[in-house]
Design a protein around this motif. Sequence first.
Motif, PDB file in Angstrom:
ATOM      1  N   ILE A 188      13.600  50.159 -24.681  1.00  0.00           N
ATOM      2  CA  ILE A 188      12.640  49.169 -25.193  1.00  0.00           C
ATOM      3  C   ILE A 188      12.343  48.137 -24.113  1.00  0.00           C
ATOM      4  CG2 ILE A 188      12.263  47.369 -26.929  1.00  0.00           C
ATOM      5  CD1 ILE A 188      14.038  48.975 -28.812  1.00  0.00           C
ATOM      6  N   PHE A 189      13.399  47.730 -23.429  1.00  0.00           N
ATOM      7  CA  PHE A 189      13.271  46.749 -22.354  1.00  0.00           C
ATOM      8  C   PHE A 189      12.300  47.248 -21.285  1.00  0.00           C
ATOM      9  CE2 PHE A 189      14.554  44.868 -18.345  1.00  0.00           C
ATOM     10  CZ  PHE A 189      14.823  43.545 -18.667  1.00  0.00           C
ATOM     11  N   THR A 190      12.458  48.503 -20.876  1.00  0.00           N
ATOM     12  CA  THR A 190      11.586  49.026 -19.816  1.00  0.00           C
ATOM     13  C   THR A 190      10.149  49.188 -20.302  1.00  0.00           C
ATOM     14  OG1 THR A 190      12.300  51.277 -20.377  1.00  0.00           O
ATOM     15  CG2 THR A 190      13.390  50.205 -18.519  1.00  0.00           C
ATOM     16  N   ASP A 191       9.982  49.581 -21.586  1.00  0.00           N
ATOM     17  CA  ASP A 191       8.632  49.662 -22.144  1.00  0.00           C
ATOM     18  C   ASP A 191       7.931  48.306 -22.055  1.00  0.00           C
ATOM     19  OD1 ASP A 191       8.580  52.319 -22.703  1.00  0.00           O
ATOM     20  OD2 ASP A 191       8.519  52.126 -24.878  1.00  0.00           O
ATOM     21  N   ARG A 192       8.667  47.257 -22.427  1.00  0.00           N
ATOM     22  CA  ARG A 192       8.083  45.909 -22.383  1.00  0.00           C
ATOM     23  C   ARG A 192       7.854  45.478 -20.927  1.00  0.00           C
ATOM     24  NH1 ARG A 192      10.416  44.242 -27.487  1.00  0.00           N
ATOM     25  NH2 ARG A 192       9.545  45.830 -28.879  1.00  0.00           N
ATOM     26  N   TYR A 193       8.753  45.913 -20.057  1.00  0.00           N
ATOM     27  CA  TYR A 193       8.577  45.587 -18.640  1.00  0.00           C
ATOM     28  C   TYR A 193       7.312  46.242 -18.104  1.00  0.00           C
ATOM     29  CZ  TYR A 193       9.422  45.400 -13.609  1.00  0.00           C
ATOM     30  OH  TYR A 193       9.294  45.185 -12.262  1.00  0.00           O
ATOM     31  N   PHE A 194       7.064  47.498 -18.476  1.00  0.00           N
ATOM     32  CA  PHE A 194       5.828  48.171 -18.069  1.00  0.00           C
ATOM     33  C   PHE A 194       4.609  47.405 -18.585  1.00  0.00           C
ATOM     34  CE2 PHE A 194       8.225  52.493 -18.215  1.00  0.00           C
ATOM     35  CZ  PHE A 194       8.771  52.233 -16.967  1.00  0.00           C
ATOM     36  N   MET A 195       4.699  46.926 -19.818  1.00  0.00           N
ATOM     37  CA  MET A 195       3.584  46.164 -20.398  1.00  0.00           C
ATOM     38  C   MET A 195       3.360  44.849 -19.643  1.00  0.00           C
ATOM     39  SD  MET A 195       2.311  48.022 -22.791  1.00  0.00           S
ATOM     40  CE  MET A 195       2.699  49.347 -21.630  1.00  0.00           C
ATOM     41  N   ALA A 196       4.467  44.248 -19.202  1.00  0.00           N
ATOM     42  CA  ALA A 196       4.356  42.986 -18.464  1.00  0.00           C
ATOM     43  C   ALA A 196       3.615  43.173 -17.146  1.00  0.00           C
ATOM     44  CB  ALA A 196       5.742  42.399 -18.206  1.00  0.00           C
ATOM     45  N   GLN A 197       3.673  44.390 -16.607  1.00  0.00           N
ATOM     46  CA  GLN A 197       2.969  44.657 -15.354  1.00  0.00           C
ATOM     47  C   GLN A 197       1.455  44.715 -15.559  1.00  0.00           C
ATOM     48  OE1 GLN A 197       5.146  44.515 -12.747  1.00  0.00           O
ATOM     49  NE2 GLN A 197       6.448  44.196 -14.538  1.00  0.00           N
ATOM     50  N   ILE A 198       1.032  44.875 -16.829  1.00  0.00           N
ATOM     51  CA  ILE A 198      -0.398  44.903 -17.125  1.00  0.00           C
ATOM     52  C   ILE A 198      -0.906  43.504 -17.460  1.00  0.00           C
ATOM     53  CG2 ILE A 198      -2.191  45.914 -18.604  1.00  0.00           C
ATOM     54  CD1 ILE A 198      -0.310  48.288 -19.068  1.00  0.00           C
ATOM     55  N   SER A 199      -0.287  42.840 -18.462  1.00  0.00           N
ATOM     56  CA  SER A 199      -0.703  41.480 -18.814  1.00  0.00           C
ATOM     57  C   SER A 199       0.273  40.885 -19.814  1.00  0.00           C
ATOM     58  CB  SER A 199      -2.116  41.462 -19.422  1.00  0.00           C
ATOM     59  OG  SER A 199      -2.103  42.004 -20.738  1.00  0.00           O
ATOM     60  N   ALA A 200       0.228  39.542 -19.965  1.00  0.00           N
ATOM     61  CA  ALA A 200       1.050  38.855 -20.963  1.00  0.00           C
ATOM     62  C   ALA A 200       0.635  39.294 -22.364  1.00  0.00           C
ATOM     63  CB  ALA A 200       0.908  37.344 -20.819  1.00  0.00           C
ATOM     64  N   GLN A 201      -0.656  39.596 -22.556  1.00  0.00           N
ATOM     65  CA  GLN A 201      -1.156  40.040 -23.856  1.00  0.00           C
ATOM     66  C   GLN A 201      -0.546  41.391 -24.235  1.00  0.00           C
ATOM     67  OE1 GLN A 201      -5.460  40.889 -24.346  1.00  0.00           O
ATOM     68  NE2 GLN A 201      -5.429  39.270 -25.897  1.00  0.00           N
ATOM     69  N   HIS A 202      -0.383  42.272 -23.258  1.00  0.00           N
ATOM     70  CA  HIS A 202       0.206  43.584 -23.530  1.00  0.00           C
ATOM     71  C   HIS A 202       1.676  43.466 -23.940  1.00  0.00           C
ATOM     72  CE1 HIS A 202      -3.388  45.446 -21.857  1.00  0.00           C
ATOM     73  NE2 HIS A 202      -2.910  46.633 -22.187  1.00  0.00           N
ATOM     74  N   ILE A 203       2.428  42.591 -23.292  1.00  0.00           N
ATOM     75  CA  ILE A 203       3.843  42.462 -23.661  1.00  0.00           C
ATOM     76  C   ILE A 203       3.969  41.849 -25.052  1.00  0.00           C
ATOM     77  CG2 ILE A 203       4.217  40.212 -22.556  1.00  0.00           C
ATOM     78  CD1 ILE A 203       7.010  41.041 -21.897  1.00  0.00           C
ATOM     79  N   SER A 204       3.083  40.912 -25.378  1.00  0.00           N
ATOM     80  CA  SER A 204       3.079  40.315 -26.715  1.00  0.00           C
ATOM     81  C   SER A 204       2.725  41.363 -27.768  1.00  0.00           C
ATOM     82  CB  SER A 204       2.082  39.149 -26.761  1.00  0.00           C
ATOM     83  OG  SER A 204       2.113  38.509 -28.009  1.00  0.00           O
ATOM     84  N   ALA A 205       1.729  42.219 -27.461  1.00  0.00           N
ATOM     85  CA  ALA A 205       1.303  43.258 -28.405  1.00  0.00           C
ATOM     86  C   ALA A 205       2.388  44.301 -28.620  1.00  0.00           C
ATOM     87  CB  ALA A 205       0.031  43.933 -27.897  1.00  0.00           C
TER      88      ALA A 205
END
Length: 458
Positions: A31-48
């Motif tokens: 889960i952590f790495t999934d969120r980390y991947f999202m953080a590389q795209i945007s803050a909105q992606h990690i929130s989503a």
Amino acid sequence: MSERGFRAIFKELSVLALPIVISQGAYAFMIFTDRYFMAQISAQHISASMSGGVTSFVTLSLFLGIISYANAMVAQFSGAGRYSQCSKVVTQGLVLSVAAFPILLLLTFPVTELFRWVGHAEELVALESAYYKVLIYGGVFSLAKAALSSFFSGIGRSWVVMVCDVTGVLINIALSYALVFGHWGLPAMGITGAALGTVIATAITLILFLGFYFRPAIAQLYGVAQSWMIDMGILRKFVRYGFPSGLESFMNVVTFNLFMLMFQNYGTREGAAMAIVFNWDLMSFISMIGLHIAVMSLAGRYIGSGESQNLNRVIAAGFSIALTVAAIFAITFATLAASLVGVFDTGSEDFEQISVLAEAMMLGLACYVIADGINLVASGVLRGAGDTRWLMFASVSVHWAMLVAQVFIIKIWQLGPMVSWWTFVAMLVCLAGLYLSRLRWGAWRSPDRLAKLVSEHH
């Protein structure tokens, strides 16, 4: 009946818990790495990914809670020497998994509107909905996996859970990386790719569990070939004991999800800060869920075998491990807050403001991680002893009281995010006190109640 010493039970619990802790820790890392991947795209992606992922767990939680009670039932039947009943528990769990699937599909329609109803921007709603729907479409794999995982934990072969789950996690991370960013000839699917990677990896993990389940040594001892039938007695136990666990889990994650969605109304920065903190929370909480599962299994086994005099030592051993691990996490979160938050630096202009809030929230996390350890051990013993109704009423009451307080803090009084956060922390600390009192003085300890539970498994 035999009374065992603290060292023997501590060793037994450690051997049982360690593979599950590794398994759960690997899941947390996924889960952590999934969120980390999202953080590389945007803050909105990690929130989503945070809100979409938690909402998918909310949708699955009632069924997961019911099916996961297979752990305690299998442990009790195993302790009583009724091995053929253990495989029948798995069959009923798989039946419940398939029966839940059409309900999950129907729930995707109203639940996706929830994101819009709580006032999220359309761009965020689109990302949350995409992530959520893919996870739910593959939810039947998660439910079936829970039934098989509970079987192996219940019979004390937790190393099987570790092998299958860790393998699945490694596959998940690789698949999500490729599907999110478009590597190795696969399309770049962003947040949808992260969810799809999780579903495919879960299906592969389920196949691995089935491979172990049908091995001759297991199939012969537990009568797997003869277990493929509807057993109304076991289904009634799922309803009587598992339903309160499932309802408790469902109601609690609903309150958590509503709290999280309300907190995101403070703004994108605040939502991103919460997502960062809960990513680190997952690393500690999900790892300690492994200990919760082991405690529930061991308590159930001693009760099933009529050796309930060993329960106090199970409790002492559980707390020894939980509080040691929780203290290490708490010290880490408190002293390395800035570095831990910095892992999720998106490089955006507003990350400095996100970081300031997240670092302050990490101190609250350091406080309640101790309470989490207490809660998980106490509830593990109580579930193993069949005290699921009290757990449901107590936990749901405290969680919903917190949610009502959050409505006033966020919506009506419009107080700051840290007031909301410390209210959440206080709720977990209060729950720990309540669980400790039940563990020490609760009616579940009555010899008559324990004898009745034992008689059901002989």
